[in-house]
Design a protein around this motif. Sequence first.
Motif, PDB file in Angstrom:
ATOM      1  N   GLY B  88       0.805  -1.216   0.000  1.00  0.00           N
ATOM      2  CA  GLY B  88       0.000   0.000   0.000  1.00  0.00           C
ATOM      3  C   GLY B  88       0.837   1.264   0.000  1.00  0.00           C
ATOM      4  N   ASP B  89       1.976   1.237   0.679  1.00  0.00           N
ATOM      5  CA  ASP B  89       2.790   2.444   0.734  1.00  0.00           C
ATOM      6  C   ASP B  89       3.605   2.679  -0.541  1.00  0.00           C
ATOM      7  OD1 ASP B  89       5.448   1.231   2.993  1.00  0.00           O
ATOM      8  OD2 ASP B  89       4.659   0.460   1.108  1.00  0.00           O
ATOM      9  N   ASP B  90       3.422   1.819  -1.544  1.00  0.00           N
ATOM     10  CA  ASP B  90       3.991   2.079  -2.872  1.00  0.00           C
ATOM     11  C   ASP B  90       3.036   2.909  -3.729  1.00  0.00           C
ATOM     12  OD1 ASP B  90       5.223  -1.284  -2.785  1.00  0.00           O
ATOM     13  OD2 ASP B  90       6.392   0.555  -2.492  1.00  0.00           O
ATOM     14  N   THR B  91       1.831   3.158  -3.233  1.00  0.00           N
ATOM     15  CA  THR B  91       0.874   3.984  -3.958  1.00  0.00           C
ATOM     16  C   THR B  91       1.428   5.393  -4.128  1.00  0.00           C
ATOM     17  OG1 THR B  91      -1.044   2.737  -3.191  1.00  0.00           O
ATOM     18  CG2 THR B  91      -1.433   5.024  -3.866  1.00  0.00           C
ATOM     19  N   ALA B  92       1.538   5.844  -5.379  1.00  0.00           N
ATOM     20  CA  ALA B  92       2.179   7.137  -5.637  1.00  0.00           C
ATOM     21  C   ALA B  92       2.091   7.481  -7.117  1.00  0.00           C
ATOM     22  CB  ALA B  92       3.660   7.094  -5.225  1.00  0.00           C
ATOM     23  N   VAL B  93       2.418   8.732  -7.414  1.00  0.00           N
ATOM     24  CA  VAL B  93       2.742   9.126  -8.782  1.00  0.00           C
ATOM     25  C   VAL B  93       4.223   8.814  -8.975  1.00  0.00           C
ATOM     26  CG1 VAL B  93       2.942  11.028 -10.414  1.00  0.00           C
ATOM     27  CG2 VAL B  93       1.011  10.950  -8.804  1.00  0.00           C
ATOM     28  N   TYR B  94       4.532   8.115 -10.049  1.00  0.00           N
ATOM     29  CA  TYR B  94       5.912   7.745 -10.342  1.00  0.00           C
ATOM     30  C   TYR B  94       6.393   8.606 -11.518  1.00  0.00           C
ATOM     31  CZ  TYR B  94       5.815   3.832  -7.141  1.00  0.00           C
ATOM     32  OH  TYR B  94       5.762   3.053  -5.999  1.00  0.00           O
ATOM     33  N   TYR B  95       7.480   9.340 -11.269  1.00  0.00           N
ATOM     34  CA  TYR B  95       8.068  10.197 -12.286  1.00  0.00           C
ATOM     35  C   TYR B  95       9.357   9.564 -12.819  1.00  0.00           C
ATOM     36  CZ  TYR B  95       5.192  14.094 -10.480  1.00  0.00           C
ATOM     37  OH  TYR B  95       4.157  14.909 -10.084  1.00  0.00           O
TER      38      TYR B  95
END
Lengths: 107, 123
Positions: B88-95
């Motif tokens: 769950g803590d990998d949830t993100a916008v990845y640039y």
Amino acid sequence: DIQMTQSPSTLSASVGDRVTITCRASQSISRWLAWYQQKPGKAPKLLIYKASSLDSGVPSRFSGSGSGTEFTLSISSLQPDDFATYYCQQYNSYSRTFGQGTKVEIK
Amino acid sequence: EVQLLESGGGLVQPGGSLRLSCTASGFMFSSYAMSWVRQAPGKGLEWVSAMSGNGGRTDYADSVKGRFTISRDNSKNTLYLQMNSLRGDDTAVYYCATKIRGVTGILDAIDMWGQGTVVTVSS
């Protein structure tokens, strides 16, 4: 890992104010520090690299200083376009840590 | 035009896998180190991984080491991030990001960013 601590977390200021943001490293990073500006929903934008070098196209009201463990980003006269969140980042070590950010708000 | 375009984001269940891609254009891709940086919703920036231009060096944040793998195909001007055992803590916008102005190296500031791709890890 090198920890980067920014202060303050939030800064309220008016157009025309001089503002200063501080970034402290948990160990010496020489001058391997960058500053970024980010606006909501947008990718960050590089302002300063190597502690004090202004990136291409960045207005001269932005300046950076410092070395070792203490660094500052200054905006000489805050403009409406400058209300944003600012991050420092060290790139002295593999962990390339960012500070937690400083939000510059309209007073 | 110099550009980075990410793709591959989406919704994935905890424990699942996803592969992100970043296609570069307008510059000599193989000459530049590339990075992935992420930003969780309402949170700050977190550097994730970097790879040198020839692929000979890779670095990872401790939070993703052993779960994520960065790679590149210089013939396709494309950078990848294989993400396994997602949490769950990998949830993100990845640039996808790089530094292309001036003298550059794998340990460097970032002056060029993609628009980001959203990864949501949830059941």
